[in-house]
Design an enzyme around this catalytic site. Structure first.
Site, mmCIF file in Angstrom:
data_model
loop_
_atom_site.group_PDB
_atom_site.id
_atom_site.type_symbol
_atom_site.label_atom_id
_atom_site.label_comp_id
_atom_site.label_asym_id
_atom_site.label_seq_id
_atom_site.Cartn_x
_atom_site.Cartn_y
_atom_site.Cartn_z
ATOM 1 N N GLY A 1 -10.671 6.301 7.367
ATOM 2 C CA GLY A 1 -11.342 6.349 8.658
ATOM 3 C C GLY A 1 -12.188 7.588 8.881
ATOM 4 O O GLY A 1 -12.465 7.960 10.012
ATOM 5 N N SER A 2 -12.620 8.251 7.809
ATOM 6 C CA SER A 2 -13.447 9.461 7.951
ATOM 7 C C SER A 2 -14.912 9.194 7.668
ATOM 8 O O SER A 2 -15.707 10.117 7.583
ATOM 9 C CB SER A 2 -12.978 10.550 6.988
ATOM 10 O OG SER A 2 -11.663 10.895 7.261
ATOM 11 N N TYR B 1 -22.981 1.976 19.233
ATOM 12 C CA TYR B 1 -23.527 1.277 18.069
ATOM 13 C C TYR B 1 -24.189 -0.026 18.521
ATOM 14 O O TYR B 1 -25.309 -0.340 18.119
ATOM 15 C CB TYR B 1 -22.387 0.991 17.066
ATOM 16 C CG TYR B 1 -22.820 0.281 15.801
ATOM 17 C CD1 TYR B 1 -23.365 0.981 14.738
ATOM 18 C CD2 TYR B 1 -22.676 -1.104 15.674
ATOM 19 C CE1 TYR B 1 -23.755 0.332 13.579
ATOM 20 C CE2 TYR B 1 -23.068 -1.765 14.523
ATOM 21 C CZ TYR B 1 -23.599 -1.038 13.476
ATOM 22 O OH TYR B 1 -23.991 -1.691 12.332
ATOM 23 N N GLU C 1 -15.344 -7.965 5.033
ATOM 24 C CA GLU C 1 -15.299 -6.991 6.137
ATOM 25 C C GLU C 1 -15.949 -7.558 7.403
ATOM 26 O O GLU C 1 -15.452 -7.379 8.500
ATOM 27 C CB GLU C 1 -15.960 -5.674 5.707
ATOM 28 C CG GLU C 1 -15.840 -4.595 6.756
ATOM 29 C CD GLU C 1 -15.544 -3.201 6.215
ATOM 30 O OE1 GLU C 1 -15.248 -3.058 5.006
ATOM 31 O OE2 GLU C 1 -15.599 -2.258 7.015
ATOM 32 N N SER D 1 0.845 -1.190 0.000
ATOM 33 C CA SER D 1 0.000 0.000 0.000
ATOM 34 C C SER D 1 0.877 1.235 0.000
ATOM 35 O O SER D 1 1.708 1.413 0.901
ATOM 36 C CB SER D 1 -0.908 0.032 1.236
ATOM 37 O OG SER D 1 -1.463 1.337 1.376
ATOM 38 N N ASP E 1 -21.864 0.201 1.771
ATOM 39 C CA ASP E 1 -20.583 0.742 1.303
ATOM 40 C C ASP E 1 -20.056 -0.017 0.088
ATOM 41 O O ASP E 1 -19.647 0.571 -0.915
ATOM 42 C CB ASP E 1 -19.539 0.671 2.419
ATOM 43 C CG ASP E 1 -19.955 1.460 3.648
ATOM 44 O OD1 ASP E 1 -21.005 2.127 3.600
ATOM 45 O OD2 ASP E 1 -19.221 1.390 4.651
HETATM 46 P P1 ADP Z 1 -13.506 4.151 6.424
HETATM 47 O O1 ADP Z 1 -13.997 2.980 5.647
HETATM 48 O O2 ADP Z 1 -14.606 5.025 6.934
HETATM 49 O O3 ADP Z 1 -12.473 4.967 5.703
HETATM 50 P P2 ADP Z 1 -12.529 2.066 8.127
HETATM 51 O O4 ADP Z 1 -11.979 2.079 9.504
HETATM 52 O O5 ADP Z 1 -13.701 1.219 7.836
HETATM 53 O O6 ADP Z 1 -12.789 3.598 7.740
HETATM 54 O O7 ADP Z 1 -11.381 1.617 7.119
HETATM 55 C C1 ADP Z 1 -10.101 2.242 7.156
HETATM 56 C C2 ADP Z 1 -9.031 1.166 7.008
HETATM 57 O O8 ADP Z 1 -9.068 0.594 5.688
HETATM 58 C C3 ADP Z 1 -7.630 1.721 7.130
HETATM 59 O O9 ADP Z 1 -7.236 1.854 8.483
HETATM 60 C C4 ADP Z 1 -6.816 0.648 6.409
HETATM 61 O O10 ADP Z 1 -6.618 -0.463 7.230
HETATM 62 C C5 ADP Z 1 -7.759 0.250 5.276
HETATM 63 N N1 ADP Z 1 -7.422 1.039 4.069
HETATM 64 C C6 ADP Z 1 -8.121 2.043 3.524
HETATM 65 N N2 ADP Z 1 -7.498 2.551 2.439
HETATM 66 C C7 ADP Z 1 -6.360 1.846 2.294
HETATM 67 C C8 ADP Z 1 -5.257 1.885 1.365
HETATM 68 N N3 ADP Z 1 -5.232 2.761 0.347
HETATM 69 N N4 ADP Z 1 -4.270 0.990 1.538
HETATM 70 C C9 ADP Z 1 -4.302 0.085 2.530
HETATM 71 N N5 ADP Z 1 -5.294 0.003 3.433
HETATM 72 C C10 ADP Z 1 -6.314 0.872 3.325
HETATM 73 MG MG MG Z 2 -15.243 1.412 6.406
#
Ligand code: ADP
Ligand code: MG
Length: 384
Positions: free
Chosen positions: A121-122, A220, A159, A67, A171
Site C-alpha cells: 500500500g505504499s 481521483y 484488479e 500469505s 503496474d
Molecule cells: P500497492 O499496490 O501500492 O502496494 P494496493 O492497495 O494496490 O497497494 O495493494 C495492496 C494489497 O495487495 C494488500 O492490502 C494485500 O491485499 C495485497 N497484497 C500485497 N502483497 C501481498 C502479499 N505478499 N500477500 C498477500 N496479499 C498481498
Molecule cells: Mg496496487
C-alpha cells in the site's frame, strides 16, 4: 527480494509438497503520471522488491491460499471459486483465478503460498506483484504460456473487474516485462514499448512520505472527470481526438476558454506530461541525465500545480532533495496525495543522499520516512 529457499521450505512444511517458485517485482514510475487512462505514455522501472509465489498441485479438490505477510491460510472449493471480492488479500489471487477461469481454463486444485517484500500500500505496486506472480504460477501449473503483455492484461482485469480497483495497465505491465538496468517507455494505447538503459552510476532512491491522504479516492474520480470534460471540449472541434493523448497544447490555447479552469489545468498536465515522458525516454537513450532531471522537475511542478495531485509532505520531500549532492531529478511518483517520491541520484552519493533526505524530512515534517536505494530490476520469472 525474500530468500526463495525460505519460501520453498515454508511451502514444503505447510503443504507437504515441493513447490515451483516464481517471482514478480514491484515498480516505481520515473515519469508519466495520470497519462495511462489518457492512452498516453508512462516510464516505470521494476525494482528489486518482489513477491514470491510457490505453487504445488493438490488431490483434494481445494484451492488453498497462504500469505506469509498476513500469516493466514484460506481454503476454497476449486470447482466453486468465489465470484466476488470480499475486501481481503485473497481477492488478488482469486481475481487472477477468476480471469483465467473466464478464459476457459479449468482451475485445478492447488496450494499457493505468497511472500513479498514490496511495502504494502505504499504505491510501489505490491498488488500487481501478487497478481503477476500468481498468474505465472497458475499458468505454469496449467501448462499454458501467455505472452507477457497478454499476461499483464489478464492481471489488470483481475484488479479492475474482480478486486474493483480502477488501475491502468502500467503496474502489471512493468512487473511482467521489466528489464534489469532499464526503464520501460510504455505506450498505453497499443502496449508497444521500448527499453531505455539506466546508467550503472545512477540509483533509484525511493522516499516514502509515509502519508496517504484520504482524499485520494474521491479526488481521483474528480480528476478523471475533469480530464474527460476537457477532452470532450476538444473533441467537439476535432472529432478525431478520443483521448488527451491525441490533443496538443495548441488545442488548449484555442479552446481552453470553453473549459472550466480546473479542467484546463488538468488537461495541461496530462498533455505536457505525455510530451515530457517521451522526451525523458529520449534523454535516457542519449545518457543525457541533466535533461532527464530537468524533465522530472518540470513534471513534479505540473503534477503539483496543474493537476493538484501532490500534498504538503510530498512537495517537501521533493524540495528538500534539491540541493543534496548527487541529485539528478526528483518528483512525486504514483497516484498522488502522498506515497513515495522517486529520486534519481548518482550512485556514489546515494547512501548519504538517502540519510540526509530522511533527516531533513523528519525534522521538517515530524515523520520518519522510509528511504530505499533501489536499482532497475528484471521482470517476473520462474525461479529455478
Ligand atoms: P500497492 O499496490 O501500492 O502496494 P494496493 O492497495 O494496490 O497497494 O495493494 C495492496 C494489497 O495487495 C494488500 O492490502 C494485500 O491485499 C495485497 N497484497 C500485497 N502483497 C501481498 C502479499 N505478499 N500477500 C498477500 N496479499 C498481498
Ligand atoms: Mg496496487
Amino acid at each position: 527480494m525474500h530468500d526463495p529457499a525460505a519460501l520453498r521450505s515454508l511451502h514444503q512444511k505447510r503443504f507437504q509438497a515441493e513447490p515451483e517458485l516464481f517471482f514478480a517485482p514491484g515498480r516505481v514510475n520515473l515519469i508519466g503520471e495520470h497519462t495511462d487512462y489518457a492512452e498516453g505514455f508512462v516510464m516505470p522501472a521494476a525494482i528489486e522488491f518482489a513477491t514470491l509465489a510457490g505453487i504445488s498441485p493438490r488431490s483434494d479438490g481445494k484451492v488453498v491460499l497462504y500469505s506469509e505477510n498476513f500469516g493466514t491460510e484460506h481454503s476454497f472449493d476449486a470447482a466453486a471459486l468465489p465470484a466476488q471480492a470480499t475486501k481481503h488479500w485473497t481477492d488478488y489471487p482469486l481475481g487472477v483465478l477468476a480471469v483465467l477461469a473466464g478464459k476457459g481454463h479449468r482451475i485445478p486444485a492447488l496450494s499457493l503460498s505468497l511472500w513479498g517484500d514490496v511495502p504494502l500500500g505504499s504505491g510501489l505496486s505490491s498488488s500487481a506483484a501478487v497478481e503477476v506472480a500468481t498468474a505465472l504460477a497458475v499458468t505454469s501449473l496449467l501448462g499454458v504460456e501467455y505472452a507477457r503483455p497478454v499476461l499483464a492484461r489478464l492481471c489488470q482485469r483481475a484488479e479492475n473487474e474482480f478486486v474493483g480497483a480502477s488501475s491502468g495497465i502500467m503496474d502489471q505491465f512493468i512487473s511482467a516485462n521489466g528489464a534489469e538496468d532499464h526503464a520501460l517507455l510504455l505506450d498505453c494505447r497499443d502496449l508497444s514499448f521500448k527499453l531505455a538503459p539506466i546508467p550503472h552510476g545512477v540509483a533509484l532512491v525511493i522516499a516514502n512520505t509515509m502519508v496517504k491522504h484520504s482524499v485520494a479516492g474521491g479526488e481521483y474520480t474528480t480528476r478523471r472527470a475533469e480530464v474527460e470534460a476537457a477532452c470532450a471540449v476538444i473533441a467537439r472541434h476535432r472529432p478525431e481526438v478520443r483521448f488527451l493523448r491525441d490533443a496538443t497544447v495548441s488545442d488548449l490555447a484555442q479552446w481552453g476558454a470553453e473549459m472550466s479552469p480546473n479542467a484546463l489545468k488538468r488537461a495541461r498536465h496530462v498533455i505536457t506530461e505525455n510530451l515530457r515522458t517521451v522526451a525523458a525516454a529520449d534523454a535516457l537513450m542519449r545518457h543525457d541525465m541533466k535533461e532527464l532531471g530537468r524533465l522530472m522537475a518540470e513534471a513534479h511542478h505540473s503534477y503539483s500545480q496543474d493537476f493538484e495531485g501532490s500534498c504538503v509532505e510530498a512537495d517537501a520531500m521533493v524540495a528538500l532533495a534539491q540541493d543534496l549532492p548527487g541529485l539528478i531529478g526528483a518528483r512525486l511518483t504514483g497516484g498522488g496525495f502522498g506515497g513515495c517520491t522517486i529520486n534519481l541520484v548518482e550512485r556514489e552519493h546515494a547512501a548519504e543522499f538517502a540519510e540526509a533526505l530522511g533527516a531533513r524530512y523528519s525534522s521538517e515534517i515530524g515523520i520518519v520516512p522510509q528511504v530505499h536505494i533501489c536499482h532497475a530490476s528484471g521482470g517476473a520469472n520462474r525461479i529455478s
